[in-house]
Design an enzyme around this catalytic site. Structure first.
Site, PDB file in Angstrom:
ATOM      1  N   ASP A   1       0.899  -1.238  -0.159  1.00  0.00           N
ATOM      2  CA  ASP A   1       0.111   0.027  -0.040  1.00  0.00           C
ATOM      3  C   ASP A   1       0.711   1.103  -0.075  1.00  0.00           C
ATOM      4  O   ASP A   1       1.845   1.051   0.523  1.00  0.00           O
ATOM      5  CB  ASP A   1      -0.929  -0.015   1.230  1.00  0.00           C
ATOM      6  CG  ASP A   1      -1.629  -1.082   1.562  1.00  0.00           C
ATOM      7  OD1 ASP A   1      -2.070  -1.822   0.557  1.00  0.00           O
ATOM      8  OD2 ASP A   1      -1.891  -1.553   2.462  1.00  0.00           O
TER       9      ASP A   1
HETATM   10  N1  URA Z   1      -0.749  -6.084   4.066  1.00  0.00           N
HETATM   11  C1  URA Z   1      -1.341  -4.768   4.044  1.00  0.00           C
HETATM   12  O1  URA Z   1      -2.437  -4.598   4.833  1.00  0.00           O
HETATM   13  N2  URA Z   1      -0.747  -3.674   3.452  1.00  0.00           N
HETATM   14  C2  URA Z   1       0.279  -4.196   2.575  1.00  0.00           C
HETATM   15  O2  URA Z   1       0.678  -3.149   1.996  1.00  0.00           O
HETATM   16  C3  URA Z   1       1.195  -5.191   2.610  1.00  0.00           C
HETATM   17  C4  URA Z   1       0.368  -6.463   3.361  1.00  0.00           C
END
Ligand code: URA
Length: 254
Positions: free
Chosen positions: A112
């Site tokens: 993310d």
């Molecule tokens: N899990 C998440 O919630 N976000 C990420 O970026 C990676 C794993």
């Protein structure tokens, strides 16, 4: 005499050209982005001859170059960067961090925008396919800062697993590293890579994530790689990843 080239599946051809992983290529096909000899192909399983068929994606012709160098980078993604190859909102792209490479290196999986940490970027579609396929359960370790006090009872609950909208999710391991009244730092290891999985698992326990970083993928860590920086994977590391993938393959009996 010229070597005979056998037809190969379209998604494999796209991956072999280094455009995307096989799974991503399948999505591109079903979304009508792939044209073979002037015809949009949306069904899966179509085979192409790499030498005689003309395949274009987004108007760009694809070409198989068996000699093209495979490059895989281990990148330390800072927060604020997106892992897509383009962004309609013009936010910083992780690919800007390695723009010196002429080759089109794409991130394997995603983190993310507000997650930092270890991300592999490659032009090796087969490696991307292996690392992203749910069959190959590579461990991913995250360091999570949650708001508030995460108690032992919460940890027990997390370890038992939580129900998410796309199914049950349980970590392989989870532990509390540090905690006070305001925040708790946890580490958690998962083998899956569902969308925003870590955040959703913490959310399911009524806690919110203040910071999230991926610190390990299989045996690879961020050691020696500063935020925003990258290093190339060594041949021995690539071999080790492939060996791990093969072991999982055999264990699953497929
Ligand atoms: N899990 C998440 O919630 N976000 C990420 O970026 C990676 C794993």
């Amino acid at each position: 005499m010229k070597a005979k080239i056998e037809p190969i599946r379209l998604q494999k051809f796209i991956a072999d050209c280094g455009l995307a992983s096989r799974r991503r290529a399948e999505v591109m096909i079903s979304q009508g982005e792939v044209v073979v000899n002037g015809r949009v192909v949306t069904e899966q399983g179509v085979k192409v001859n790499p030498l005689t068929d003309k395949v274009t994606v987004g108007g760009k012709p694809l070409q198989l170059n068996p000699d093209s160098e495979k490059i895989t980078l281990l990148l330390h993604k800072p927060i604020g960067y997106v892992t897509t190859m383009s962004d309609p909102q013009n936010r910083p792209l992780v690919k800007d961090l390695y723009r010196d490479f002429r080759e089109r290196l794409f991130p394997i999986g995603r983190l993310d925008i507000n997650t930092s940490g270890l991300l592999l970027c490659t032009n090796d579609g087969n490696l991307a396919n292996q690392l992203m396929h749910p069959r190959y359960k590579f461990e991913k370790e995250y360091r999570i800062t949650v708001a508030g006090q995460f108690r032992q009872s919460d940890l027990r609950h997390l370890r038992r697993g939580v129900e998410l909208e796309d199914g049950f999710a349980r970590p392989l391991r989870a532990k509390i590293i540090h905690g006070d009244d305001h925040r708790t730092i946890l580490t958690m290891v998962i083998a899956e890579g569902r969308n925003r999985q870590v955040r959703r698992m913490i959310r399911a326990l009524d806690f919110s994530v203040k910071a999230l970083a991926r610190t390990r993928l299989a045996f690879l860590t961020l050691e020696g790689v500063r935020r925003g920086d990258w290093r190339r994977l060594h041949k021995t590391e690539l071999k080790q990843l492939q060996k791990l993938a093969a072991q999982r393959f055999e264990r699953d009996g497929r």
